[in-house]
Motif scaffolding. Structure first.
Motif, PDB file in Angstrom:
ATOM      1  N   ARG A   1       0.863  -1.203   0.000  1.00 38.62           N
ATOM      2  CA  ARG A   1       0.000   0.000   0.000  1.00 38.62           C
ATOM      3  C   ARG A   1       0.890   1.241   0.000  1.00 38.62           C
ATOM      4  O   ARG A   1       2.087   1.166   0.304  1.00 38.62           O
ATOM      5  N   PRO A   2       0.323   2.406  -0.328  1.00 39.11           N
ATOM      6  CA  PRO A   2       1.122   3.630  -0.343  1.00 39.11           C
ATOM      7  C   PRO A   2       1.693   3.935   1.044  1.00 39.11           C
ATOM      8  O   PRO A   2       1.046   3.682   2.071  1.00 39.11           O
ATOM      9  N   LEU A   3       2.887   4.496   1.060  1.00 41.93           N
ATOM     10  CA  LEU A   3       3.555   4.760   2.338  1.00 41.93           C
ATOM     11  C   LEU A   3       2.822   5.837   3.143  1.00 41.93           C
ATOM     12  O   LEU A   3       2.933   5.866   4.369  1.00 41.93           O
ATOM     13  N   ALA A   4       2.084   6.704   2.452  1.00 40.20           N
ATOM     14  CA  ALA A   4       1.341   7.742   3.167  1.00 40.20           C
ATOM     15  C   ALA A   4       0.281   7.136   4.079  1.00 40.20           C
ATOM     16  O   ALA A   4      -0.098   7.727   5.096  1.00 40.20           O
ATOM     17  N   GLU A   5      -0.212   5.952   3.728  1.00 37.30           N
ATOM     18  CA  GLU A   5      -1.182   5.280   4.589  1.00 37.30           C
ATOM     19  C   GLU A   5      -0.511   4.657   5.818  1.00 37.30           C
ATOM     20  O   GLU A   5      -1.177   4.370   6.815  1.00 37.30           O
ATOM     21  N   CYS A   6       0.797   4.436   5.731  1.00 41.38           N
ATOM     22  CA  CYS A   6       1.525   3.774   6.822  1.00 41.38           C
ATOM     23  C   CYS A   6       2.113   4.770   7.809  1.00 41.38           C
ATOM     24  O   CYS A   6       2.085   4.534   9.027  1.00 41.38           O
ATOM     25  N   PHE A   7       2.658   5.872   7.290  1.00 38.60           N
ATOM     26  CA  PHE A   7       3.414   6.803   8.136  1.00 38.60           C
ATOM     27  C   PHE A   7       2.928   8.229   7.966  1.00 38.60           C
ATOM     28  O   PHE A   7       2.542   8.652   6.876  1.00 38.60           O
ATOM     29  N   ALA A   8       2.987   8.948   9.081  1.00 39.49           N
ATOM     30  CA  ALA A   8       2.674  10.384   9.013  1.00 39.49           C
ATOM     31  C   ALA A   8       3.800  11.114   8.307  1.00 39.49           C
ATOM     32  O   ALA A   8       3.573  12.100   7.597  1.00 39.49           O
ATOM     33  N   SER A   9       5.055  10.636   8.496  1.00 41.70           N
ATOM     34  CA  SER A   9       6.203  11.209   7.794  1.00 41.70           C
ATOM     35  C   SER A   9       7.301  10.165   7.706  1.00 41.70           C
ATOM     36  O   SER A   9       7.383   9.256   8.535  1.00 41.70           O
ATOM     37  N   LEU A  10       8.136  10.304   6.672  1.00 45.01           N
ATOM     38  CA  LEU A  10       9.252   9.389   6.457  1.00 45.01           C
ATOM     39  C   LEU A  10      10.427  10.200   5.937  1.00 45.01           C
ATOM     40  O   LEU A  10      10.343  10.811   4.869  1.00 45.01           O
ATOM     41  N   ASP A  11      11.511  10.229   6.689  1.00 40.49           N
ATOM     42  CA  ASP A  11      12.681  11.028   6.332  1.00 40.49           C
ATOM     43  C   ASP A  11      13.449  10.329   5.205  1.00 40.49           C
ATOM     44  O   ASP A  11      13.896   9.185   5.369  1.00 40.49           O
ATOM     45  N   PRO A  12      13.617  10.984   4.058  1.00 34.57           N
ATOM     46  CA  PRO A  12      14.333  10.335   2.946  1.00 34.57           C
ATOM     47  C   PRO A  12      15.839  10.224   3.187  1.00 34.57           C
ATOM     48  O   PRO A  12      16.512   9.439   2.510  1.00 34.57           O
ATOM     49  N   VAL A  13      16.362  10.988   4.122  1.00 35.42           N
ATOM     50  CA  VAL A  13      17.806  10.935   4.416  1.00 35.42           C
ATOM     51  C   VAL A  13      18.039   9.859   5.477  1.00 35.42           C
ATOM     52  O   VAL A  13      17.493   9.945   6.587  1.00 35.42           O
ATOM     53  N   PRO A  14      18.832   8.845   5.174  1.00 36.36           N
ATOM     54  CA  PRO A  14      19.021   7.761   6.147  1.00 36.36           C
ATOM     55  C   PRO A  14      19.780   8.232   7.381  1.00 36.36           C
ATOM     56  O   PRO A  14      20.683   9.068   7.289  1.00 36.36           O
TER      57      PRO A  14
END
Length: 550
Positions: free
Chosen positions: A122-135
Motif C-alpha cells: 500500500r502507499p507509504l502515506a497510509e503507513c506513516f505520518a512522515s518518512l525522512d528520505p535521508v538515512p
C-alpha cells in the motif's frame, strides 16, 4: 548429471566475480595466495601486468582489511567474523579487521521507497505520518530511516539493501569453492578447516539477512529484561516488520563512548560502564543468550543511566552446562589449577586433531603461573583471555563459535568500560554470577531433579533391556547377527590359562599321591608307601620350580 551441469553454469556465471576477487587480492599483494590456489590463469594478462607495477605500501594485515572493504558487503562481514577468531589468525590481523565498519554509501531513497511499498502492499502515506528520505545510518546490509507513525510514535525503519541476497549468495558460493581449493592445495590450512569456517559464515550471514530472526531476538530480550530498570530493549512494530524490513522504536540518548554526553545527562561514566557490563553478564550467565557485538556504536545511554542495546543481528547462545564449564574454566585460571583448566577446556570441546598433551599442559601451566597472585580483583581478564587464546591457537585447537563470541564480548565490553573509567574491571563484576553458578550446581532442587532424571533413565533402560536381549538372541539363533570378539593378547591369555590348569591338576595329583601313601603306610607294605612319598616330594619340587618360572 543435472547437478554437474548446474554447477558448471553457476561457475561460468560467477567467473567475472571470481576474476574481481582474485584481481583485488593481487592488487593488495596477495599474489602468493592466488598462486598457491593455482588460480593465476583466471586473471587477465593485461590486468596482471598492470597490477605488477604498483607494489603494496601497507603491511599485510592492513592490506587484508582493504581487500574486504573493496570487495563489498559479504567480505566486510567475513572480515568482521575473522576479527572475532584469534584462534585462527594472528592478533595483528584481528586488530586490523576489527576496524572494519559497516558505514557505507547509502542507496537511493527511491529504491528504499520501492522496497517498503512492495513489502506493505500500500502507499507509504497510509503507513506513516512522515518518512525522512535521508538515512540515519547506512550499513553493508541495510540502512535506517526515521519515520513517524500516525499515532505519533517515532520509529526506525531498517531496510535491507536491494538485491543484496543474490549478491551475498554468489559470494558465499565462491567462498565455499575457494575454501575447498584451500583444503586441497594448501595442506597447512587443513587444521583450520576452511570449508567448515565458510559454512559457519554462510549460516551466520543468512540469519542476519533474514530480519525475522532479529525480530525474534528482540522479543526474547524484551521478555528477559522485563521489569529491569537498567536496560531498555526497543519495541518492535509487528505491522510494519517483514523479512526485509524491521520497524522498531527509535532510540535517542547518547553513545556509550561519549563521555561529555554522559556527563551532560548528569551521570557518572564509571557507573555507566558497570551498568553495561552487568547487562552483558546477566545475558551470558543467567539467560545464556548474549549480545555478541557490544561495541560503542551498538550501545546507547538514556537519561537515568539506562542502557539501550541496539542491533540484534548477532547473538551468541550458551546452554546451562556450557555456562558452568565456563565458570569452571575461569575458576581454574584463578586457582592456578592446571588440571581444572585442561578439564574445563576439554568439556567445552576446545580440542584438536593432533595435540601433544605434555606440551599443552606445559604452556597452560606457564600461562597461569605467569601471574603470581591471580584473583578476580587483580587480574586483567582481557589479557588473560587473549593469552589463553594464543595458547589454543599455538596448539591448533578448535574453539566452538559461541565460545569465541563470548570471549569477544567480554573483551569488547571491558575495552568499552575502560574508555569510560580507566580503573574499570569486568572481572570484579563476574564474581557474583560465578559464585551463583557454583552454588546452583549443588542446590537441593537441582540434585533432586538430577536424581529423578537418573531414575527415569534407569527405568527406561530396565524396561528396554529384556526386549533388546531377546531380539538379539533370536537374531543370533537365526544367523542374522554375528558377534565378533577382538581380544588383544588372547593367545597369550589362553596359554596362561592352560599353564594354570596344568599346575592345578599336578597339585591335585601330588596331594592324592601323598594321601594314598599315608594310607598304604598304615595298612600295607612300607616300601610302597615310601616310594609314593619320594615320588610326591620329587613332583612337589618340580611343581615349585615350574611356578617360580611362571
Amino acid at each position: 548429471m543435472a547437478d554437474l551441469i548446474r554447477e558448471t553454469v553457476n561457475h561460468l556465471r560467477d567467473l567475472p566475480r571470481y576474476r574481481q576477487i582474485l584481481t583485488t587480492l593481487v592488487r593488495y599483494g596477495y599474489q602468493d595466495v592466488v598462486s598457491a590456489l593455482h588460480l593465476d590463469a583466471i586473471i587477465r594478462p593485461i590486468e596482471r601486468a598492470a597490477l605488477g607495477e604498483t607494489p603494496p605500501v601497507h603491511d599485510r594485515p592492513q592490506r587484508l582489511r582493504m581487500v574486504c572493504e573493496d570487495l563489498g558487503p559479504t567480505f566486510v562481514k567475513l572480515g568482521q567474523l575473522l576479527s572475532t577468531r584469534p584462534d585462527l589468525i594472528p592478533e595483528a590481523y584481528t586488530n586490523e579487521l576489527a576496524a572494519l565498519r559497516d558505514d557505507v554509501r547509502p542507496f537511493p531513497f527511491d529504491q528504499a521507497e520501492a522496497i517498503l511499498t512492495k513489502e506493505y502492499g500500500r502507499p507509504l502515506a497510509e503507513c506513516f505520518a512522515s518518512l525522512d528520505p535521508v538515512p540515519v545510518a547506512s550499513a553493508s546490509i541495510s540502512q535506517v530511516h526515521r519515520a513517524v507513525l500516525h499515532d505519533g510514535r517515532t520509529i526506525a525503519l531498517k531496510v535491507r539493501r536491494p538485491e543484496i541476497q543474490k549478491v551475498v549468495q554468489a559470494d558465499l558460493d565462491i567462498l565455499k569453492n575457494l575454501a575447498q581449493l584451500a583444503e586441497r592445495r594448501l595442506p597447512a590450512l587443513g587444521v583450520y578447516k576452511p570449508l567448515a569456517l565458510a559454512l559457519e559464515f554462510e549460516r551466520s550471514l543468512k540469519r542476519e539477512l533474514d530480519f525475522t530472526v532479529e525480530l525474534r531476538t528482540m522479543h526474547r530480550c524484551q521478555q528477559q529484561f522485563a521489569g529491569d530498570p537498567t536496560a531498555h530493549i526497543p519495541f518492535a512494530v509487528e505491522e510494519f516488520s517483514t523479512p526485509r524490513v524491521i520497524a522498531m522504536e527509535f532510540i535517542g540518548g547518547v553513545s556509550v563512548d561519549d563521555l561529555e554526553g554522559i556527563r551532560g545527562l548528569g551521570l557518572d561514566p564509571g557507573q555507566v560502564a558497570i551498568a553495561g557490563a552487568k547487562i552483558l553478564i546477566k545475558q551470558i550467565f543467567q539467560f545464556g543468550f548474549f549480545h555478541a557485538d557490544p561495541h560503542p556504536g551498538n550501545l546507547r545511554v538514556l537519561p537515568g543511566g539506562v542502557i539501550a542495546p541496539l542491533d540484534y543481528g548477532m547473538f551468541g547462545q550458551l546452554d546451562g552446562r556450557t555456562r558452568e564449564r565456563i565458570a569452571d574454566l575461569l575458576a581454574g585460571l584463578i586457582a592456578q589449577d592446571v588440571d581444572r583448566v585442561l578439564k574445563a577446556l576439554d568439556a567445552l570441546d576446545v580440542r584438536g586433531d593432533q595435540v601433544d598433551p605434555k606440551a599443552l599442559r606445559r604452556d597452560v601451566d606457564e600461562l597461569i603461573h605467569a601471574y603470581p597472585e591471580l584473583s578476580l580483583d587483580a587480574i586483567d581478564l582481557s589479557v588473560l583471555l587473549r593469552e589463553l587464546v594464543r595458547v589454543i591457537r599455538t596448539h591448533h585447537l578448535h574453539i566452538p563459535p559461541d565460545l569465541v563470541l563470548l570471549i569477544r564480548s567480554l573483551v569488547t565490553i571491558e575495552s568499552t568500560g575502560r574508555q569510560l573509567d580507566p580503573h574499570f574491571d569486568i572481572a570484579r563484576q563476574l564474581e557474583p554470577p560465578l559464585r551463583a553458578l557454583a552454588l546452583r550446581r549443588y542446590h537441593p532442587i537441582r540434585l533432586l531433579n538430577q536424581s529423578v532424571r537418573t531414575a527415569e533413565d534407569l527405568q527406561r533402560i530396565a524396561t528396554l533391556l529384556p526386549d533388546l536381549l531377546s531380539h538379539s538372541l533370536e537374531s543370533i539363533k537365526r544367523g542374522e547377527l554375528n558377534v565378533k570378539f577382538d581380544l588383544q593378547g588372547f593367545e597369550r591369555l589362553v596359554k596362561q590359562l592352560i599353564r594354570a590348569s596344568n599346575i592345578l591338576a599336578m597339585g591335585i595329583v601330588i596331594s592324592g599321591l601323598l594321601v594314598a601313601s599315608s594310607l598304604v603306610l598304615r595298612v600295607g607294605p612300607a616300601s610302597l608307601a615310601y616310594t609314593g612319598y619320594a615320588a610326591g616330594v620329587i613332583l612337589s619340587l618340580w611343581l615349585g620350580w615350574t611356578m617360580s618360572r611362571s
